[in-house]
Enzyme design. Structure first.
Site: not given
Ligand code: IFM
Length: 440
Positions: A291, A118, A163, A74, A348, A289
């Protein structure tokens, strides 16, 4: 762990974070060029001018991916590299770069997933109001058409936006990201135009690429309340409305979340809320995404009357993000129950840690290996509960420019020595390789 036979593994990057060659071969300035060159915005004054020099090293980078056997990659397209002024004349050198990149990916048997936006808006468009200007919807659609027509014979998997919450709110409310505004009303205008741009661009991509698979990528964190008290539960619900549902509801239901519309009141003045129904255009997948978890308590101050709570343990990454893999399972199940998506990808997931130095050609990034394993397991658990999760892209293929944190936060599964641009795989790259092998 149990993944279906056709489960797709991949890695992800983004143009401004890796390409460098910031003003080379006719590329226009982007908002991150301007923002990072303004003192005080990025740690250590770092910029993406050189980054990982991927613009010149894409061949060896793809060769490394091919060595790892990565089935999918990606990447994102830099709008100002292909249309330097954002609208008008395309830049043939920029288009040629993405042609070469895609050709080499296909030669290496790697399936390209292209993200159109992005975060590197052409500065020339920012000078015309950027995402606050309603005309941006047409500007984006024209750019999407250009790229679809150019790459669509070879790229079938397309993502409109990465995002949008970050674009709107970190860029225009907290000001941590480019363009660095601090204006809540402006942030909601931006969010609205992003959603319209997504909705309008999807059919245009389909027109340009008849067999396209198109989706949007949202950053969704699992949201929890700090206690069972009604006030904290409501605070968590508000944060969910602010960060997750403001985008999920339009994309799946064609309207903004009513509780948040009430909460925001005249902050939304001037926005034609009904118009957001266009964002519910049918798509082929949604990218998530993921985290971390975000925990909230009620607070009497602030626009949302919420306060972040950091659970008292030591499971945090270098971003100070809580390591909470269970949240991935819970979030995927929640999204599936509430919105019935046809297909989801983790577009992500990954973590920044202080890695040890490379020794004998490998970086022993044990923390990242543990993080990824736990999250792969969480993905597998979600599938077992009926979530239509079809693939998983690790963020990131290599260490890169981590926005306002500059080069101080390393997310890569490949180590980059920024002084020499040498790449060294980390143990986590070998973990991904293992997952891919088990799939074969
Ligand atoms: O690096 C970023 C990415 O550009 C977008 N999502 C979160 C990642 C980590 O912060």
């Amino acid at each position: 762990m149990n993944f279906p036979n056709d489960f797709l593994w991949g890695t992800a990057t983004a143009s401004y974070q890796i390409e460098g060659a910031a003003l080379e071969d006719g590329r226009g300035e982007c908002i991150w060029t301007r923002f990072s060159h303004t003192p005080g915005n990025v740690l250590n004054g770092d910029t993406g001018d050189v980054a990982c020099d991927h613009y010149h090293r894409y061949e060896s980078d793809i060769a490394l991916m091919a060595d790892m056997g990565v089935p999918a990659y990606r990447f994102s397209i830099s709008w100002p590299r292909v249309i330097p002024a954002g609208t008008g004349a395309p830049n043939s050198a920029g288009l040629d770069f993405y042609d070469r990149l895609v050709d080499q990916l296909l030669e290496a048997n790697i399936r390209p997933f292209a993200t159109l936006y992005h975060w590197d808006l052409p500065q020339a468009l920012q000078d015309r109001g950027g995402w606050e200007n309603p005309d941006v919807v047409q500007w984006f659609v024209d750019y999407a058409r250009l790229m679809g027509e150019r790459l669509g014979d070879r790229v079938k998997d397309w993502m409109t936006l990465n995002e949008p919450w970050v674009v709107a709110f970190l860029g225009n409310y907290t000001g941590e990201h480019a363009p660095g505004k601090q204006d809540l009303k402006a942030a909601y205008q931006v969010a609205h135009h992003l959603l319209l741009a997504h909705g309008e661009a999807v059919p245009v991509i389909r027109q340009a690429v008849p067999d396209a698979r198109v989706g949007i990528v949202l950053n969704l964190n699992y949201v929890d309340a700090a206690s069972d008290s009604e006030a904290d539960q409501q605070a968590a619900r508000r944060h969910e409305g602010y960060a997750n549902r403001w985008f999920l509801d339009p994309v799946f239901k064609g309207h903004y979340p009513p509780d948040m519309v009430d909460w925001l009141g005249d902050t939304l003045d001037g926005i034609d809320l009904e118009a957001v129904k266009v964002a519910a255009v049918p798509t082929d997948f949604m990218g998530i995404n993921y985290y971390t978890r975000n925990m909230f308590a009620h607070d009497d101050t602030g626009d949302f009357k919420t306060r972040t709570v950091h659970p008292d343990h030591d499971r945090y990454t270098k971003m100070n993000w809580e390591i909470y893999p269970e949240g991935l399972t819970k979030l995927l199940v929640q999204v599936t129950e509430e919105y019935s998506p046809n297909k989801l990808y983790i577009t992500e997931n990954g973590a920044a840690f202080d890695d040890p130095a490379p020794i004998n050609g490998v970086v022993e990034d044990t923390d990242r290996v543990d993080y990824l394993k736990a999250h792969f397991e969480a993905g597998s658990a979600a599938i077992a509960q009926g979530v239509p999760l079809a693939g998983y892209f690790v963020w990131s293929f290599m260490d890169n420019f981590e926005w306002a944190w500059g080069y101080t936060r390393r997310f890569g599964i490949v180590h980059v020595d920024y002084a020499t641009q040498a790449r060294v795989p980390k143990r986590s790259a070998l973990l991904l390789q293992e997952m891919i092998k088990q799939q074969a």
